[in-house]
Design an enzyme around this catalytic site. Structure first.
Site, short mmCIF file in Angstrom:
data_model
loop_
_atom_site.label_atom_id
_atom_site.label_comp_id
_atom_site.label_asym_id
_atom_site.label_seq_id
_atom_site.Cartn_x
_atom_site.Cartn_y
_atom_site.Cartn_z
CD GLU A 97 -2.88 -1.51 2.05
OE1 GLU A 97 -3.41 -0.88 2.43
OE2 GLU A 97 -2.19 -2.05 2.75
N GLY B 79 -7.41 4.40 4.85
CA GLY B 79 -6.66 5.05 3.23
C GLY B 79 -6.98 6.45 3.39
CG ASP C 96 -14.04 -2.01 6.82
OD1 ASP C 96 -14.39 -0.43 7.65
OD2 ASP C 96 -13.73 -1.94 6.05
CB SER D 77 -4.55 -3.47 -0.33
OG SER D 77 -3.97 -1.35 0.06
CD GLU E 285 -10.27 -5.32 6.43
OE1 GLU E 285 -9.12 -5.58 7.28
OE2 GLU E 285 -10.62 -5.12 5.45
CE1 TYR F 170 -6.28 1.84 -2.27
CE2 TYR F 170 -5.81 -0.90 -3.36
CZ TYR F 170 -5.74 0.33 -2.39
OH TYR F 170 -5.89 0.28 -1.10
CG ASN G 213 -8.71 -1.79 8.08
OD1 ASN G 213 -7.98 -1.74 6.51
ND2 ASN G 213 -10.16 -1.22 7.44
NE ARG H 128 -12.22 1.29 6.49
CZ ARG H 128 -11.57 1.61 4.77
NH1 ARG H 128 -11.20 1.87 4.43
NH2 ARG H 128 -11.03 -0.42 4.92
#
Ligand SMILES: Nc1ncnc2c1ncn2[C@@H]1O[C@H](COP(=O)(O)OP(=O)(O)O)[C@@H](O)[C@H]1O
Ligand SMILES: [Mg+2]
Length: 339
Positions: free
Chosen positions: A15, A306, A286, A174, A300, A245, A302, A284
């Site tokens: 990443e 991002g 999810d 990612s 998960e 992406y 994070n 974050r």
């Protein structure tokens, strides 16, 4: 007096480029009257680049080779009020850099060693969250040595979960190295791929049907708050690297068009997870939402999501009335806060 901030970006994980993009946005947004920001790009080889090379790296989106070894640099990090390690994935989001900064005695944005390391590893995350009573999919762990000495044992473990299932390296992000395995004939290739990237691999049962994907932001230290809930929609079979992406492949909906009580549960579960994992600053979280049954499972966490102007995390807080500049300022304040 202005606070001196060291902004770390790039890094050794897959990443790298995403991190440099995020750093460009953060650099532009930190108010100049309050902060004196020094960006340092880390190359894919793990070298810390000097200022001119860092400027180039931020412009080009990739860090050139060269630079110093990290240990030469720790001492020169002294004198900064805080570090913003805007690094994703292994060697940045996983407690390694956090350990270095802790040893150096410099406050930093985001989770500490424990929260970063546990949240990075999908297996450790699941174990901790299970003990906190958070709903998750069924899963199994396999380590590389087992895959080289007892393939049938690993295959049997996978079969317990039924097909389709997901095979994932435990410590990447990612969607790198992740396969959706539709039947036994696809299993070996998926395991070979995942084990080529990580010593630990998680096998996960697929949710009962195709889930809706919900994400929520958490902000704060020991009294965290949750953002509105967002939803990602895309046409591909799952949220893979390309979908993440490639411009235009995924749509973001904020707030997610879901019943009020589902949004409330998402926010509550996210805060419980944040506390259970000892996260700090930001995360974050999810989720998968199964509309037919109303079931919600946590996918998960994070700890350094991002962070470009268009990334989900800042967008979620923008919807709550906290603009991008205010958000990054708040994150630095949280880093400086006595815990
Ligand atoms: N157990 C699962 N059931 C259904 N879909 C899944 C499952 N695990 C992963 N996926 C799909 O794969 C994507 C990537 O998986 P994830 O665990 O979030 O990896 P990463 O950490 O690389 O983002 C998810 O966003 C989702 O689309
Ligand atoms: Mg994900």
């Amino acid at each position: 007096m202005k606070k001196r901030i060291l902004l770390l970006a790039g890094g050794q994980s897959g990443e790298h480029e995403v991190s440099l993009m995020s750093a460009r946005s953060v650099l532009a947004a930190l108010p100049r009257d309050q902060f004196d920001v020094t960006p340092v790009a880390i190359s894919k080889q793990g070298r810390w680049l000097p200022p001119t090379d860092t400027r180039q790296a931020l412009e080009n989106g990739v860090a050139a080779t060269g630079g110093d070894l990290v240990l030469h640099r720790v001492a020169s990090a002294e004198g900064y009020d805080a570090v913003f390690p805007l690094l994703h994935g292994p060697m940045g989001e996983d407690g390694t850099v956090q350990g270095l900064l802790t040893l150096a005695g410099i406050p930093f944005v985001g989770s500490g060693v424990l929260g970063s390391a546990v949240s990075m590893d999908k297996v450790m995350t699941k174990q901790v969250l299970a003990s906190a009573g958070i709903p998750q999919v069924a899963w199994r762990l396999a380590v590389r040595r087992e895959w080289s000495t007892d393939q049938d044992g690993v295959r049997a473990r996978a079969a317990e979960l039924g097909f389709p299932l997901f095979v994932k390296p435990a410590n990447l992000g990612s969607s790198v190295g992740i396969s959706k395995v539709h039947g036994p004939e696809e299993l070996d290739a998926a395991l070979d791929l995942a084990f080529s990237l990580d010593r630990r691999v998680i096998l996960e049962a697929m949710t009962a049907s195709r889930p809706r994907e919900l994400e929520v932001g958490v902000l704060g230290n020991d009294a965290p708050i949750a953002s509105p809930v967002g939803e990602l929609r895309f046409a591909s079979e799952f949220y893979d690297y390309e979908t993440k992406y490639t411009e235009g492949r995924a749509e973001v909906h904020i707030p997610a068009p879901i019943p009020e009580d589902v949004a409330r549960r998402v926010r509550e579960l996210a805060l419980t997870a944040f506390r259970a994992l000892d996260c700090a600053g930001l995360a974050r979280v999810d989720f998968f939402y199964l509309e037919e049954s109303g079931e919600l499972v946590l996918n998960e966490v994070n700890t350094m999501p991002g962070f470009t102007q268009t990334s989900m995390y800042p967008k979620l807080f923008e919807a709550a009335g906290l603009g991008y500049s205010e958000l990054v300022t708040r994150l630095v304040e949280l880093a400086l806060e006595e815990r």
